[in-house]
Write a protein that holds these residues in place. Structure first.
Motif, PDB file in Angstrom:
ATOM      1  N   ILE A 135      -4.317   2.716  -8.504  1.00 31.78           N
ATOM      2  CA  ILE A 135      -4.473   2.993  -9.929  1.00 31.78           C
ATOM      3  C   ILE A 135      -3.457   2.146 -10.692  1.00 31.78           C
ATOM      4  N   ILE A 136      -3.926   1.539 -11.767  1.00 24.72           N
ATOM      5  CA  ILE A 136      -3.084   0.699 -12.615  1.00 24.72           C
ATOM      6  C   ILE A 136      -2.942   1.379 -13.965  1.00 24.72           C
ATOM      7  N   LEU A 137      -1.711   1.650 -14.353  1.00 23.30           N
ATOM      8  CA  LEU A 137      -1.421   2.385 -15.578  1.00 23.30           C
ATOM      9  C   LEU A 137      -0.664   1.476 -16.538  1.00 23.30           C
ATOM     10  N   ASP A 138      -1.260   1.201 -17.686  1.00 26.97           N
ATOM     11  CA  ASP A 138      -0.656   0.296 -18.667  1.00 26.97           C
ATOM     12  C   ASP A 138      -0.041   1.124 -19.793  1.00 26.97           C
ATOM     13  N   ILE A 183      10.457   7.052 -11.234  1.00 32.46           N
ATOM     14  CA  ILE A 183       9.394   7.252 -10.241  1.00 32.46           C
ATOM     15  C   ILE A 183       9.070   6.030  -9.382  1.00 32.46           C
ATOM     16  N   CYS A 184       9.548   4.844  -9.748  1.00 35.36           N
ATOM     17  CA  CYS A 184       9.109   3.640  -9.034  1.00 35.36           C
ATOM     18  C   CYS A 184       9.943   3.356  -7.782  1.00 35.36           C
ATOM     19  N   ASP A 185       9.254   2.945  -6.713  1.00 34.01           N
ATOM     20  CA  ASP A 185       9.936   2.527  -5.486  1.00 34.01           C
ATOM     21  C   ASP A 185      10.566   1.152  -5.677  1.00 34.01           C
ATOM     22  N   ARG A 186       9.835   0.261  -6.345  1.00 39.96           N
ATOM     23  CA  ARG A 186      10.349  -1.077  -6.651  1.00 39.96           C
ATOM     24  C   ARG A 186       9.924  -1.440  -8.062  1.00 39.96           C
ATOM     25  N   VAL A 187      10.640  -2.385  -8.650  1.00 39.26           N
ATOM     26  CA  VAL A 187      10.284  -2.864  -9.983  1.00 39.26           C
ATOM     27  C   VAL A 187      10.308  -4.389 -10.011  1.00 39.26           C
ATOM     28  N   GLY A 188       9.553  -4.932 -10.928  1.00 42.06           N
ATOM     29  CA  GLY A 188       9.591  -6.362 -11.210  1.00 42.06           C
ATOM     30  C   GLY A 188       9.946  -6.551 -12.661  1.00 42.06           C
ATOM     31  N   ILE A 189      10.945  -7.372 -12.935  1.00 38.23           N
ATOM     32  CA  ILE A 189      11.366  -7.640 -14.313  1.00 38.23           C
ATOM     33  C   ILE A 189      10.623  -8.863 -14.805  1.00 38.23           C
ATOM     34  N   PHE A 190       9.833  -8.664 -15.845  1.00 38.27           N
ATOM     35  CA  PHE A 190       8.864  -9.650 -16.302  1.00 38.27           C
ATOM     36  C   PHE A 190       9.177 -10.035 -17.742  1.00 38.27           C
ATOM     37  N   VAL A 191       9.428 -11.303 -17.993  1.00 42.95           N
ATOM     38  CA  VAL A 191       9.788 -11.772 -19.328  1.00 42.95           C
ATOM     39  C   VAL A 191       9.139 -13.126 -19.587  1.00 42.95           C
ATOM     40  N   LEU A 250       0.452   0.990  -9.765  1.00 39.84           N
ATOM     41  CA  LEU A 250       1.108  -0.081 -10.509  1.00 39.84           C
ATOM     42  C   LEU A 250       1.296   0.425 -11.923  1.00 39.84           C
ATOM     43  N   LEU A 251       2.542   0.565 -12.326  1.00 36.16           N
ATOM     44  CA  LEU A 251       2.884   1.126 -13.632  1.00 36.16           C
ATOM     45  C   LEU A 251       3.515   0.048 -14.496  1.00 36.16           C
ATOM     46  N   SER A 252       2.853  -0.280 -15.590  1.00 41.64           N
ATOM     47  CA  SER A 252       3.380  -1.275 -16.525  1.00 41.64           C
ATOM     48  C   SER A 252       4.037  -0.552 -17.693  1.00 41.64           C
ATOM     49  N   SER A 253       5.277  -0.939 -18.005  1.00 38.66           N
ATOM     50  CA  SER A 253       5.990  -0.234 -19.074  1.00 38.66           C
ATOM     51  C   SER A 253       7.165  -1.056 -19.586  1.00 38.66           C
ATOM     52  N   HIS A 254       7.634  -0.708 -20.782  1.00 38.28           N
ATOM     53  CA  HIS A 254       8.896  -1.260 -21.265  1.00 38.28           C
ATOM     54  C   HIS A 254       9.938  -0.143 -21.381  1.00 38.28           C
ATOM     55  N   GLN A 255       9.592   1.051 -20.881  1.00 33.85           N
ATOM     56  CA  GLN A 255      10.501   2.188 -20.905  1.00 33.85           C
ATOM     57  C   GLN A 255      11.305   2.217 -19.605  1.00 33.85           C
ATOM     58  N   LYS A 305       0.834  -1.198   0.000  1.00 33.34           N
ATOM     59  CA  LYS A 305       0.000   0.000   0.000  1.00 33.34           C
ATOM     60  C   LYS A 305       0.872   1.253   0.000  1.00 33.34           C
ATOM     61  N   GLY A 306       0.555   2.185  -0.896  1.00 36.87           N
ATOM     62  CA  GLY A 306       1.241   3.466  -0.933  1.00 36.87           C
ATOM     63  C   GLY A 306       2.495   3.518  -1.768  1.00 36.87           C
ATOM     64  N   GLU A 307       2.894   2.416  -2.396  1.00 32.19           N
ATOM     65  CA  GLU A 307       4.122   2.448  -3.191  1.00 32.19           C
ATOM     66  C   GLU A 307       3.813   2.580  -4.681  1.00 32.19           C
ATOM     67  N   ILE A 308       4.834   2.954  -5.440  1.00 33.21           N
ATOM     68  CA  ILE A 308       4.751   2.923  -6.901  1.00 33.21           C
ATOM     69  C   ILE A 308       5.574   1.729  -7.352  1.00 33.21           C
ATOM     70  N   PHE A 309       4.909   0.772  -7.951  1.00 28.44           N
ATOM     71  CA  PHE A 309       5.586  -0.449  -8.390  1.00 28.44           C
ATOM     72  C   PHE A 309       5.593  -0.481  -9.911  1.00 28.44           C
ATOM     73  N   GLY A 310       6.760  -0.745 -10.492  1.00 26.82           N
ATOM     74  CA  GLY A 310       6.888  -0.814 -11.938  1.00 26.82           C
ATOM     75  C   GLY A 310       6.972  -2.240 -12.425  1.00 26.82           C
ATOM     76  N   LEU A 311       6.046  -2.618 -13.292  1.00 24.35           N
ATOM     77  CA  LEU A 311       6.088  -3.932 -13.918  1.00 24.35           C
ATOM     78  C   LEU A 311       6.776  -3.752 -15.263  1.00 24.35           C
ATOM     79  N   LEU A 312       8.011  -4.221 -15.336  1.00 24.08           N
ATOM     80  CA  LEU A 312       8.888  -3.895 -16.455  1.00 24.08           C
ATOM     81  C   LEU A 312       9.132  -5.113 -17.326  1.00 24.08           C
TER      82      LEU A 312
END
Length: 320
Positions: free
Chosen positions: A158-161, A203-211, A191-196, A30-37
């Motif tokens: 909020i989920i941003l694709d 801006i992300c506190d944590r990221v997940g590398i998804f392949v 939750l921010l989904s991006s390939h950038q 809760k409260g974090e910006i997570f990047g799904l990369l």
């Protein structure tokens, strides 16, 4: 205390014999910006649709805001705002009218809706364009209107694709700053989904590398660097003169230093912690001239590409 708001437990999505998502386990706090990369086709959007209850997983369970997305999708949608990469508005309606229409779909009373719409248009910088037809909005303006739109129902998440897709550099900068500000001021989980890569890192506190449907690693940039570069996760560059064997020995003996390499008048000192201050002190005390000292910070670009070069070992997911 850290409070999870999205929990994915070994979720999978299979189409025929192909896995779009393969046993994904992930917790977003809760409260974090997570990047799904990850690259296009990695399974990011499929994962998001399952979180929203718009697609049913083949296996595993999903909890969003304490609710099961698969069995209770409508309740999840009331508390989660979703901004897809291809955003649609009623183009003959103004930005303000589009927000009021969204409010009506969410049963928000008219008086509250009008106040909230005006407030949100101000927050996203669209007050002067509130009465302009949405069809005349630029791509960047549409994305900002989209943010206001998902915030109309006062969501917890909020989920941003791919929110910056097709936006010019200045528009990207403004949108990322807006997302960061909303997260800080409103406490909204993002939750921010991006390939950038560089945008995610900003801006992300944590990221997940998804392949290929799998989460290879997750954590902040520093912890990911430690996972990949092991004991050499900190590198210090120092231009020094003169350099002799005694100075090299002194630097090598510093706590936390793994190795010292000399390249002309520059020393490269590798360690597991930030040893820059100890290096500077040692050089000065040795009577040598220190022209500059700088730290190497591993960025997402190096981390991301290291995974594709086989640096992640067996490719199994790791966490930090």
């Amino acid at each position: 205390m850290v409070e999870p708001i999205i929990q994915l437990d070994r979720i999978s999505k299979k189409y025929d014999e192909q896995y779009a998502v393969n046993e994904l386990t992930l917790t977003i706090n809760k409260g974090e910006i997570f990047g799904l990369l990850g690259p296009n086709g990695a399974g990011k959007s499929t994962s998001i649709l399952m979180m929203l209850g718009l697609s049913e997983p083949t296996g595993g369970s999903i909890q969003v805001c304490g609710m099961n997305s698969t069995t209770n999708p409508l309740a999840v949608k009331k508390r989660v705002g979703y901004l897809p990469d291809d955003l649609g508005f009623y183009e003959q309606m103004t930005g303000y009218e589009n927000l009021l229409f969204t409010a009506s779909l969410n049963a928000i009373p008219r008086r509250i809706a009008e106040e909230r719409a005006k407030d949100l248009l101000a927050k996203v910088g669209l007050t002067e364009s509130a009465d302009k037809k949405a069809g005349k909005y630029s791509r960047g303006m549409r994305q900002r209107l989209g943010l206001a739109d998902v915030l109309m129902k006062d969501p917890e998440v909020i989920i941003l694709d791919e929110p910056t897709l097709g936006i010019d550099p200045e528009g990207v900068r403004e949108l990322l700053a807006l997302i960061k500000r909303l997260n800080k001021e409103e406490g909204i989980t993002v939750l921010l989904s991006s390939h950038q890569l560089h945008q995610v890192q900003q801006i992300c506190d944590r990221v997940g590398i998804f392949v290929e449907g799998k989460l290879l690693a997750e954590g902040n940039v520093e912890s990911l660097a430690k996972q990949l570069f092991f004991d050499d996760s900190f590198v210090v560059y120092a231009k020094v003169s003169p350099i002799d064997g005694k100075l090299n020995e002194q630097l090598q003996s510093l706590k936390g230093v793994n190795r010292v390499e000399q390249k002309q008048e520059q020393l490269e000192i590798y360690g597991e912690t930030d040893i820059s201050s100890a290096v500077a002190r040692t050089v000065i005390e040795a009577g040598a001239d220190l022209y500059y000292i700088k730290k190497k910070n591993y960025g997402l670009d190096e981390i991301y590409h290291r995974y594709f070069e086989g640096g992640a070992g067996d490719g199994e997911a790791s966490s930090a």
